[in-house]
Design an enzyme around this catalytic site. Structure first.
Site, PDB file in Angstrom:
ATOM      1  N   HIS A 221       0.848  -1.194   0.000  1.00 11.75           N
ATOM      2  CA  HIS A 221       0.000   0.000   0.000  1.00 11.75           C
ATOM      3  C   HIS A 221       0.885   1.246   0.000  1.00 11.75           C
ATOM      4  CE1 HIS A 221      -2.328   3.177   2.334  1.00 11.75           C
ATOM      5  NE2 HIS A 221      -2.958   3.076   1.176  1.00 11.75           N
ATOM      6  N   SER A 222       0.578   2.196  -0.867  1.00 16.31           N
ATOM      7  CA  SER A 222       1.289   3.461  -0.932  1.00 16.31           C
ATOM      8  C   SER A 222       2.782   3.209  -1.139  1.00 16.31           C
ATOM      9  CB  SER A 222       1.013   4.277   0.342  1.00 16.31           C
ATOM     10  OG  SER A 222       1.555   5.577   0.237  1.00 16.31           O
ATOM     11  N   MET A 223       3.628   3.745  -0.266  1.00 15.92           N
ATOM     12  CA  MET A 223       5.075   3.601  -0.429  1.00 15.92           C
ATOM     13  C   MET A 223       5.541   2.170  -0.208  1.00 15.92           C
ATOM     14  SD  MET A 223       6.143   6.551  -1.341  1.00 15.92           S
ATOM     15  CE  MET A 223       7.904   6.453  -1.097  1.00 15.92           C
TER      16      MET A 223
END
Length: 1078
Positions: A221-223
């Site tokens: 998720h995300s980074m």
């Protein structure tokens, strides 16, 4: 000044004839003082008109900024995601890592997710499932894995644990890796160690486990998705450790806010590795899911993988286009959105190899599964190689349909039926056939019959795999020329009880249902529109939106439906299809109705792509539609903010640098420094900066200039990088510059108001200390303070040292502002402030003096006081501009400060520290700047050179800062250092000149004879004011001299002692002149 009042009172008692200063000169001084006060007010009145115009203009600019921010943050579709719930209490079993790993990564942990009995069974870590590793993103929690883990567990229970997954999750201590890139390498190395630990857990296999996993599937998720991609850049990492990677709202292209060099370097290393070493990722299947317009933290354009899209191993899709989801998600809900989680888990179970009970090693099958669940769902269960030739039941009822339009409503069918459409006659008239089915089951429903001339077709091709699932119907559109072997089209209606659904089929010509609608101009502001009316009724319409290809375009599409009265009418489905990227958006509306659709792009059309965005309308056969398109100016501003809002600090700093240069130029030319806001309105012009950047970008297109550029070791122009991503436009740069000017303008007004508030608070708590005196730029105490802060920046955190020097600077500016306000109030003869200043300075006041005498004394001292206050005010204005710049530097460095403070328990020193070098520069220079004044540098040639520096620095900030925000503070810091260097060189030069010639550090003046009464009176008044300002009351000394018996008077008033003193002065004057001249 109150200590001079008794002398004037005594002089007034003696009469005008015995007063040293004649009444006309008093009135002359008073008139000059009044001219300065009233002149300033009149100048303010004269400048009010431009000030109001500037305020109105920048107020409009600020309103446009707020309008764009509102569109990004608040104007989007409602949340249509369902929350994921756990049926049992979630548990997180901590995996014990080797001591060596724990010592290297003390802040990180590895967990195994479980619920209920499943969690109890796994406490011994005898695992038999398929390993999946979840990586949280920026400030993300490891507990976010519960949505995926819980639904996967429920699905495994449904199939009696024939297959199941073990979900692991990593605790990254909720680090701000999107804003501080120093820990990304550390996280990547820790994930590598976790993968090796996870795979070792499966070496202790149970008897019924035939195949141990050799790879891990990762959901980032995300980074976390970027960290997963970075694993391939490690030297000792084996690419076969990962077989499937799914990223959610991950900014793959570039960081959202490039606040430090480590972050941008990390992105460069990862993206270059995936491009240059594509062979390492050929067996890795990657899916990137973006959140759509609800995700204002990571816009979907950053989640696109343009280089990998050319390969068959990567896929990009926006959640609004995912079948059975059709909803935009924000940055957090993409993790727990039930519809999206279900699609992910279904894909996980479909990529399992039944033989090994692990994820298949075939990358083609993995891509087929991902396309099935995330791109085009045919409303059927996934089959790797479906049998297209199917036996049809000849015992059922067969009905032949010859019309071109057909509708059939099914309700309580006792027997199944086949409806057969002969194609021979329709091929001559029509080009396509379109069918819709409102029964959303997974069974096959449409077939193609091969060369059958009878009334019954026993075998047929299953065309249901060509269908596409929409929210309310499943549709299929076939081009007749592509199926020349088909003789009949067969629709199957199964026997049902209690369910009601409708089937529609229609033959049509493509030209009659496809129209071209040119979009309106970007700057039509919604005043003009394009309109199309479909006069004929049909099931499908295709509206091609001509010239809709740029990310800055934004439109409102209005669809008005007109339908014949019909009971139980079904809904219409409107789909905005973007063929060059999977970012479709779907809207469901009842008919008849008036529907508004927002049309915007996440990704611009590639240069080599000739496709056109299309609006598909799926409706009932008896409806007509009217489509109108208008430009939405607010959404255009929203697109500018969405794609370039992160670079606005660069343009704000650029404007502040221009204002700073304008202040220096005004100080040198007129001797007076403008206010920050006024200097900003005068100096901050886009034509000073943008043409430079555009010319350099144009010249970089020539090889000879590029060679010179490379020889100078200059970095690549950010405008060139943005142009490669189809995000650069000179007009957008102009708009961003104006936005930056508006933010700087109102930020300056807000800061000035806050400064006045804090100074008022300071005056209510402390006594004013008077105007600051010229002192040395560097003292042992200041040097010690600078060395101490440099030591703090080297041993702890550079941003912490910057914050300390900022607070110290702010404190000095507040104190200086309060002292200036006090002196100005005294100069304006406000009795309240005059009395307060007198009391705070411990001076005596004489009550026998009337108001006229008070004004006379203020008049005599006002020229000197005005000059002193003017010099301090000029310095204060420069300090306010510097503190405004420093405020943005502190804001841009705050993420590393927050990261350091949060991880203080693990390490007192931030390593690596992106702000350390900048902190050393700022600490060493601001310590000098905050104690300097503008008096000594007005006539210096070095100051003229320093006044020219802000313009090239302002252009450099715009040229190299939009995609590298961390560079902007360095330009500001270097500007400050250059100003201090100029100041130090000037002071050193003047000092050496004074030592060499024996001259005082002041301009040489003409000596005035003291036999003139005016000069004589001015000399003694200046002398007495000088000593009084330093706490020495000459009245106490004068009272010790002999006094006249008639009326007590100071001996200095008598003519004989005065003449004697003047004679002695004239005798020594030439000796003093010769001595000073050396």
């Amino acid at each position: 000044m109150a200590e001079l009042f008794p002398v004037f009172c005594a002089g007034h008692a003696l009469g005008p004839s015995r007063l040293a200063l004649p009444p006309p000169s008093v009135s002359g001084v008073w008139s000059r003082w009044r001219w300065r006060a009233t002149g300033a007010r009149s100048a303010g009145a004269m400048g009010r008109s431009p000030g109001v115009a500037a305020a109105l203009f920048y107020g409009a600019v600020a309103a446009l900024v707020l309008l764009g921010v509102r569109d990004v943050l608040f104007v989007y579709e409602e949340n249509r995601c369902s929350m994921t719930y756990m049926y049992e209490y979630p548990e997180y079993l901590k995996i014990k890592l080797p001591k060596k790993i724990s010592r290297r990564f003390p802040a990180y942990e590895l967990y195994l997710y479980g619920e209920g009995n499943y969690a109890e069974e796994n406490k011994n870590l005898i695992l038999t499932g398929i390993p999946v590793l979840f990586l949280p993103g920026n400030a993300g929690s490891y507990k976010q894995v519960r949505s995926l883990g819980s639904i996967a567990l429920r699905k495994a229970e449904d199939i009696d644990f024939k297959y199941h997954f073990n979900f692991f999750t990593v605790n990254f201590n909720e680090e701000l890796v999107a804003l501080y890139g120093g820990s990304l390498h550390r996280q990547t190395r820790f994930v590598h160690e976790c993968i090796k630990v996870i795979l070792k857990l499966y070496k202790v296999r149970r008897e019924d486990q035939e195949f141990a996993p050799s790879s891990v599937a990762i959901v980032g998720h995300s980074m976390g998705g970027l960290v997963a991609r970075a694993l391939l850049t490690l030297k000792n990492f084996k690419p076969e450790f990962i077989n499937l990677l799914i990223t959610q709202a991950t900014p793959h292209v570039a960081p959202v806010m490039p606040l430090d060099k480590y972050l941008t370097d990390f992105y460069t290393a990862v993206n270059n590795h995936w491009i240059l070493k594509a062979q390492d990722v050929r067996n890795l299947t990657t899916l990137s899911v973006a959140g759509g317009f609800r995700d204002y933290q990571v816009h979907s354009g950053l989640a696109f993988l343009p280089r990998l899209s050319q390969h068959s191993s990567a896929l990009f899709v926006v959640s609004s286009a995912v079948p059975r989801t059709w909803a935009s998600t924000d940055h957090l809900s993409i993790v727990w959105c039930k519809e999206l989680v279900l699609a992910t888990i279904r894909a996980f179970f479909d990529v399992i190899d039944e033989t090994t009970k692990q994820i298949t090693e075939d990358p083609k099958k993995r891509m087929l599964v991902l396309n099935h669940h995330f791109v085009r769902h045919p409303a059927k269960f996934f089959e790797e190689g479906p049998e297209t030739l199917t036996e049809l039941k000849g015992t059922l009822i067969w009905i032949k349909i010859k019309s071109s339009k057909w509708t059939y409503t099914v309700y309580n069918e006792s027997d199944g039926k086949y409806f057969m459409f002969p194609l021979s006659n329709h091929r001559k008239t029509y080009s396509h056939v379109h069918c819709q089915n409102s029964m959303l089951g997974t069974s096959s429903w449409i077939y193609g019959c091969l060369n059958s001339s009878s009334s019954v077709c026993l075998e047929g091709f299953d065309l249901s795999w060509k269908a596409e699932l929409l929210p309310t119907v499943k549709v299929v559109t076939l081009k007749l020329q592509e199926y020349p072997a088909l003789s009949n089209l067969v629709i199957y209606v199964p026997a049902i009880n209690g369910n009601k659904f409708t089937l529609d089929c229609e033959f049509f010509k493509e030209d009659s249902r496809t129209v071209q609608l040119p979009v309106t101009h970007l700057f039509s502001f919604g005043l003009s529109s394009s309109k199309i009316v479909f006069s004929s009724a049909g099931l499908i319409y295709n509206v091609q939106l001509q010239h809709f290809c740029q990310i800055y375009q934004a439109f409102n599409i209005y669809i008005e439906s007109h339908c014949n009265p019909h009971k139980g009418r079904k809904t219409s489905v409107y789909r905005l299809h973007v063929p060059w990227s999977h970012e479709d958006s779907i809207t469901v509306s009842k008919v008849p109705s008036f529907t508004e659709i927002s049309a915007k792009l996440h990704i611009a059309q590639p240069e080599n792509d000739s496709t056109v965005a299309v609006l598909n309308i799926y409706s009932s056969v008896d409806c007509q539609y009217e489509v109108t398109i208008k430009t939405s100016f607010s959404q255009v501003l929203g697109q500018v903010i969405r794609f370039h809002g992160g670079s606005l600090p660069v343009y704000v700093i650029s404007n502040m640098l221009l204002a700073y240069g304008g202040q220096l130029s005004a100080l040198i030319s007129t001797g007076q420094c403008s206010d920050f806001v006024l200097a900003l309105a005068r100096a901050a012009k886009p034509y000073k900066v943008d043409p430079i950047v555009n010319v350099v970008k144009f010249l970089l297109g020539f090889n000879w200039f590029k060679d010179i550029w490379n020889v100078l070791f200059l970095p690549e122009l950010d405008a060139v990088l943005l142009n490669k991503r189809d995000m650069w436009d000179p007009l957008v740069s102009l708009i961003l510059f104006l936005f930056g000017t508006g933010i700087a303008y109102w930020g300056g007004i807000l800061f000035s108001s806050s400064l006045r508030l804090f100074s008022s608070l300071w005056l209510s708590l402390t006594r004013p200390s008077g105007l600051p005196k010229d002192s040395k730029l560097m003292t042992p105490r200041r040097a010690f303070m600078a060395i101490l802060l440099i030591f703090v920046s080297c041993t702890t955190c550079g941003a912490f040292a910057v914050l300390i020097i900022y607070i110290h600077y702010m404190f000095k500016v507040i104190k200086l502002h309060s002292n200036v306000r006090t002196e100005q109030n005294v100069l304006n003869m406000d009795p309240k402030y005059a009395k307060e200043t007198s009391d705070n300075s411990n001076k005596e006041t004489v009550k026998n003096c009337d108001s006229t005498e008070t004004i006379t004394e203020a008049a005599a001292a006002s020229p000197t006081a005005n000059r002193a206050i003017d010099n301090v005010v000029n310095s204060l204005k420069i300090h306010i501009t510097i503190i405004n710049l420093l405020t943005w530097i502190v804001l841009l460095s705050s993420p590393s400060l927050i990261y350091w403070f949060k991880n203080l328990r693990y390490n007192i020193r931030l390593d690596p520290d992106p702000c350390r070098t900048m902190a050393i520069i700022l600490v060493s220079t601001l310590g000098i700047l905050m104690n300097s004044s503008t008096t000594k540098v007005k006539s210096s040639k070095l100051s003229k050179i320093a006044a020219q520096l802000p313009l090239p620095l302002s252009a450099a900030v715009v040229a190299f800062g939009p995609m590298h925000l961390y560079r902007a503070p360095y330009f500001s810091a270097h500007l400050s250092s250059m100003w201090k260097v100029a100041l130090l060189v000037l002071c050193t030069t003047l000092t050496l000149r004074g030592l060499a010639k024996g001259a005082p550090l002041r301009p040489e003046e003409k000596w005035k004879p003291l036999n003139n009464p005016r000069n004589r009176d001015l000399f003694f008044r200046t002398l007495q004011a000088y000593f009084s300002g330093r706490g020495l009351d000459l009245r106490k000394f004068l009272d010790t001299f002999s006094m006249n018996n008639d009326r007590p008077r100071p001996v200095a008033i008598y003519s004989d002692p005065t003449a004697s003193a003047f004679a002695d002065y004239e005798e020594k004057k030439k000796i003093f002149q010769n001595y000073f001249k050396g």
